[in-house]
Scaffold this motif. Structure first.
Motif, PDB file in Angstrom:
ATOM      1  N   VAL A   4      -5.768-121.449  31.245  1.00  0.00           N
ATOM      2  CA  VAL A   4      -5.955-120.767  29.978  1.00  0.00           C
ATOM      3  C   VAL A   4      -4.804-121.135  29.046  1.00  0.00           C
ATOM      4  O   VAL A   4      -3.640-121.037  29.428  1.00  0.00           O
ATOM      5  CB  VAL A   4      -6.007-119.235  30.165  1.00  0.00           C
ATOM      6  CG1 VAL A   4      -6.148-118.541  28.811  1.00  0.00           C
ATOM      7  CG2 VAL A   4      -7.158-118.849  31.080  1.00  0.00           C
ATOM      8  N   SER A   7      -3.783-116.510  25.094  1.00  0.00           N
ATOM      9  CA  SER A   7      -4.371-115.184  25.318  1.00  0.00           C
ATOM     10  C   SER A   7      -4.037-114.293  24.132  1.00  0.00           C
ATOM     11  O   SER A   7      -2.896-114.269  23.685  1.00  0.00           O
ATOM     12  CB  SER A   7      -3.813-114.538  26.599  1.00  0.00           C
ATOM     13  OG  SER A   7      -4.111-115.299  27.740  1.00  0.00           O
ATOM     14  N   GLU A  35      -8.573-116.903  25.495  1.00  0.00           N
ATOM     15  CA  GLU A  35      -9.205-115.657  25.899  1.00  0.00           C
ATOM     16  C   GLU A  35      -8.735-114.494  25.034  1.00  0.00           C
ATOM     17  O   GLU A  35      -7.640-114.523  24.469  1.00  0.00           O
ATOM     18  CB  GLU A  35      -8.903-115.340  27.370  1.00  0.00           C
ATOM     19  CG  GLU A  35      -7.423-115.083  27.650  1.00  0.00           C
ATOM     20  CD  GLU A  35      -7.122-114.740  29.104  1.00  0.00           C
ATOM     21  OE1 GLU A  35      -8.057-114.730  29.927  1.00  0.00           O
ATOM     22  OE2 GLU A  35      -5.932-114.492  29.406  1.00  0.00           O
ATOM     23  N   ASN A  60     -15.143-115.406  27.351  1.00  0.00           N
ATOM     24  CA  ASN A  60     -13.686-115.392  27.205  1.00  0.00           C
ATOM     25  C   ASN A  60     -13.166-114.063  26.663  1.00  0.00           C
ATOM     26  O   ASN A  60     -12.023-113.978  26.197  1.00  0.00           O
ATOM     27  CB  ASN A  60     -13.216-116.550  26.316  1.00  0.00           C
ATOM     28  CG  ASN A  60     -13.882-116.551  24.951  1.00  0.00           C
ATOM     29  OD1 ASN A  60     -14.824-115.799  24.704  1.00  0.00           O
ATOM     30  ND2 ASN A  60     -13.403-117.407  24.064  1.00  0.00           N
TER      31      ASN A  60
END
Length: 244
Positions: A4, A7, A35, A60
């Motif tokens: 990832v 975030s 995400e 996500n």
């Protein structure tokens, strides 16, 4: 290294009125490697239903119920702890993001080799009518840890920090009658790392009657009390992470 990339950590509570606008503005900026992590404090409206619907329809988007102590600091702590990205953004539940914010902030972070990047933003009313002063103008923004300790000058909803800073930022300390997660973060990173400010505005920061963040100033005695507690928390954290 995590697969990832970025975030977005969002704390939500009784946010049904503006939540969809904010989530939609964020989703249009996310790539397949990013995400949106939402921490939910028990609410009296349809906030959870709204978030669960997004989680159902977007792979996500991830929602985690805050099962610990309620409140802004604990809720953001829960959100950040569930983040898997190497770049972590903080998000309020009622703003609007724009201007390719995520890409530009990551680009600045890497170019400047910064540990935290903070951008400017427009302050608006509930209907997104802008004030004359921007967020930097209002707070007289600066990166000095002493100045930020005395009076928070950088806004959490405008922050990006590296994953490695979680080692000394979490958990965000919970100080009664104040919401110092962003003050704590800027002081700690200001001491241990590098903060860079971006003059561009990338959010519409909505100020309205339902904001969780207090709009009235606390009595000076309460401000002093909170800063003493915050100072103690900072000293404890610095001692604990002195080898980090």
């Amino acid at each position: 290294m995590s697969r990832v990339r970025a975030s977005v950590a969002m704390a939500v509570y009784n946010g049904e009125k503006y939540l969809k606008d904010q989530i939609d503005s964020i989703l249009q900026m996310l790539t397949d490697r990013d995400e949106l992590v939402i921490s939910y404090d028990e609410s009296k409206d349809s906030t959870l239903e709204i978030v669960r619907e997004y989680e159902k329809n977007h792979k996500n988007v991830h929602c985690f119920v805050n099962t610990g102590k309620s409140g802004v600091c604990a809720n953001f702590t829960n959100a950040v702890r569930h983040c898997r990205g190497n770049y972590i953004f903080l998000s309020d539940q009622d703003d609007i993001w724009f201007g390719n914010k995520i890409e530009k902030m990551i680009e600045t972070m890497e170019k400047e080799n910064a540990d935290m990047v903070v951008h400017d933003g427009f302050i608006t009313d509930a209907y997104l009518n802008k004030e004359q002063k921007t967020m930097f103008d209002r707070s007289k923004a600066g990166i000095g840890p002493v100045k930020n300790f005395i009076k928070g000058r950088l806004w959490g909803c405008c922050m990006l920090f590296r994953r490695k800073t979680m080692k000394y930022l979490l958990p965000f300390p919970d100080v009664t009658y104040d919401f110092p997660h962003d003050i704590f973060a800027t002081v700690m990173v200001g001491i241990k790392g590098k903060i860079v400010m971006i003059p561009e505005c990338f959010i519409m920061h909505r100020v309205h009657g339902d904001n969780v963040t207090p709009k009235k100033r606390n009595p000076i005695s309460m401000v002093i009390y909170n800063r003493i507690i915050l100072f103690v928390q900072i000293m404890k954290r610095l001692y604990k992470c002195r080898f980090v």
